[in-house]
Design a protein around this motif. Sequence first.
Motif, short mmCIF file in Angstrom:
data_model
loop_
_atom_site.label_atom_id
_atom_site.label_comp_id
_atom_site.label_asym_id
_atom_site.label_seq_id
_atom_site.Cartn_x
_atom_site.Cartn_y
_atom_site.Cartn_z
N ARG A 1 22.95 72.15 -52.89
CA ARG A 1 22.09 73.32 -52.90
C ARG A 1 20.68 72.89 -53.29
N GLY B 1 17.96 74.84 -54.29
CA GLY B 1 17.28 76.05 -54.76
C GLY B 1 17.62 77.31 -53.99
N HIS B 2 18.60 77.21 -53.09
CA HIS B 2 18.94 78.38 -52.29
C HIS B 2 19.91 79.29 -53.04
N PRO C 1 22.96 81.10 -54.39
CA PRO C 1 24.29 80.50 -54.54
C PRO C 1 25.27 81.01 -53.50
N LYS D 1 16.05 96.58 -51.75
CA LYS D 1 15.99 97.63 -52.77
C LYS D 1 16.27 99.00 -52.17
N TYR E 1 8.96 91.67 -61.43
CA TYR E 1 9.49 91.08 -60.19
C TYR E 1 8.60 89.92 -59.79
N LYS F 1 16.48 89.14 -64.69
CA LYS F 1 16.37 89.07 -63.24
C LYS F 1 15.38 87.97 -62.83
N ASN G 1 16.60 84.53 -63.59
CA ASN G 1 17.59 84.14 -62.60
C ASN G 1 16.93 83.55 -61.35
N VAL G 2 15.83 84.17 -60.95
CA VAL G 2 15.10 83.69 -59.78
C VAL G 2 14.56 82.29 -60.03
N GLU H 1 15.80 80.16 -62.09
CA GLU H 1 16.94 79.28 -62.26
C GLU H 1 17.54 78.87 -60.92
N ILE H 2 17.69 79.86 -60.03
CA ILE H 2 18.28 79.55 -58.72
C ILE H 2 17.44 78.51 -58.00
#
Lengths: 689, 114
Positions: free
Chosen positions: A565, A567-568, A570, A627, B53, B84, B87-88, B90-91
């Motif tokens: 992976r 950075g994409h 999961p 959203k 965001y 949130k 998480n961005v 981290e990913i």
Amino acid sequence: MPQKVVIRLSAGFAFIFWLFYLFTDLFLLFSRSTDINSGIHEAVPNLMLNLFITSLYVYFRYKVNRAESVNFTDLLWNIFLTGLLATLASLVLRMFMYMLGSSKLAENIFLIDIIYIINIGLISLFLVAVFAVWKRLILYQKSKFLLKIWTTFEYTLVLSLLFNVLPISLPESYRLYYVVLLVLMGLFLSVNMRWVAYLNFKQKWKSILLIVLVLLYLGYFANSLFNPMNPNVEISNTIWNNVFLLSVITFTFIYALFSLLVILFNLPTSSVFEQKLEEVVNFQKLSQSIQADQSEEQVYQILLDSAVSTVMADAAWVEINNEKGETEFFKFQITPKEISTIKSYIVKNKITGVFDNSTDKSLKLDKHLAKLKGQGFKSILGFDINVQGQKIGSLALLKEVADGFDKDTTNIIKTFVGQAEVSVENYRLLNQAIVNERYKEELKIAQKVQSSLLPDKLDSNADFDVAAFSIAADEVGGDYYDSYRVDENKIAIIIGDVSGKGTSAAFHMSQMKGVFQSLAQMNLSSKEFLSKANTAISNCLEKTSFITATIFIIDQATKSIELSRAGHCPTLYYDKQKKSATYFEEPGLGLGILRNDDFHNYVEINELPYRAGDVVVLYTDGITEAKNRKGDEYGYDRLKDTILANVNENPNLIQKRLIEDLYSFTGTEFIDDDYTILILKFKEETEHK
Amino acid sequence: MIDIKTIKEGNILVLTVVGDVDASSSIELDTALQSAIESKEEKILVDCKNLNYISSAGLGVFMSYIQDIKDNNIKLVICDLNDKVYNVFEILGLHQLLTLMATNSEAKEYLGEV
């Protein structure tokens, strides 16, 4: 019947009837002088005369109406020619009689009758010609009311022909009343002179001359009718008996006289009328200039010319700061040096009301301008030219007389300027629209090219099926997926997402495709693949861009998946045996973030065996970050739940259900991000067969 | 959409980011970070307590300064990311390259010690 035929037929009939008229009259005269009963009724010659006149009437009616475009002087010229010929013929006859003198032949009643009848024919010809033309002139720009009056007049006139042929003789006074009635109607109609206004100065002079000549002919004919050549000889017909001819000669005379007077009185004002007409034409030119596919320069030139001719300016200029930032001048009888002198003078002395939006343009500028030595201009009128709310230039008009511009002309110039502004604005908007249209076309092409970069069908083998779907928020996007068959057992699958969206993302996406297609051939491990991809892609990405990706290598021989992976998002993996789905959160780093060899320290290989019924869900953040109206994101949990609920379906159906659920969640028809879904399902035992 | 306040607290330059960082507002973030780095600040704290965001373009901005920070020996700390947003980071793997701290005080303590 075609008009041409009618014209020829009526001319032929006119001639035949005239001959009949001549012979019957002569015959009657002969029989009377010899006291032999001719057997011809007394009224026959008059009937023939009426038929002759009627034929003539039809002839001229069609002949005059045929002239499609109304050219008044041409119409007058035609009747002048007809009149000239008729008078000349009549004069020749007169000469002939004069030469006979008092010989016996001159006394011959038959000869006198012949000549008289020829004269009647000529007069009728001329009168009917004039009448037809007058009709055309009077009915120019007719109203319904006028047309009614005219029709009544015409019918009454035709009716008057009956007087000659009535079997019973009416009292003399009846004829007179009838003539008076016709003349009164004629008088009433004679005030209709609209055509005069449309003559220009030169045409007016020409018309005056022609009408004077027509009047002369009329006078000549009237004279020859009322005073026969030989008063001693009594002739069967006299003009006094012919109500028709009498009325027509009076009416034509009145109208000719009226026209002459009206034209004369209109002469002094015709130049004003012409100028107004020119203003209208100029205005039209300005408003049409854009349609004729002209350039802006032409609009300014027309503006300058129109303004100069309208106010009769002695000098003028239009100054334009064009879109390229250059200053352009359109000049009329003025040198650049004079322009700069005047401009700097106005600026230096802070003279207001010239090149600003002051409403009062009629300021006394004379005393200022008088100081401008060597210029000779004593009044100036200036206007700003504004396009799309921005001043792009100005118009200046100069005169050598003081107080040269009144309020009227000022308003007209203002309208001209306004129209020019509209034209230029339209021209610019149109050009912008064309450019935009071209960009749109280019984007469409880009869209086509890009969609061809995504494979129609991904590689698969006997062990799995795969379905993929991708959509871009704009015409082009930055999402990417692809597959490559490395060898008979291995298939490489990639999903990627370029940061940002739109055109720049699309370019990077196509770079990524190139990198994948090259590196996949090399049969690398998933980690090596990403390391090399990072090196390759780092050299072409701009500073703030990166690409996230996940690479899969599915090996049919070992029944295992190897993935890494970068950075994409999961990967979601459904394990059929455990009946549970989990996100693989192995460490990773986006491509292009670390542009050196350290990168490989941040990627790992994740290897796992696959079993029938397992499902792999690959996606981009457009899905999880979609959203709804409240601002909640679709999120990982909802994605997992939707997949779990549909995990027993085939990949296409799972994908369809997921998209349906996504849209029902957002409640919109459009998701403002690129998103991609790729569902890979390992075939169950039953499906193998 | 975004509001960035720059305050100097002692020897730490604090950037407070409020709002959403998307493609258009990321330019403001970029400008603020660039001027901070150009003015040779040694300690920069980006407080993201009110950052709701962050888009990939915003992440791109942080990413683009990783090398500069390293080269200029600048200590840059991003603190108080909500779950949130964290998480961005981290990913994408950025948490491995940038210093992310849970709270403002923790970050200041870290910067003070260094």
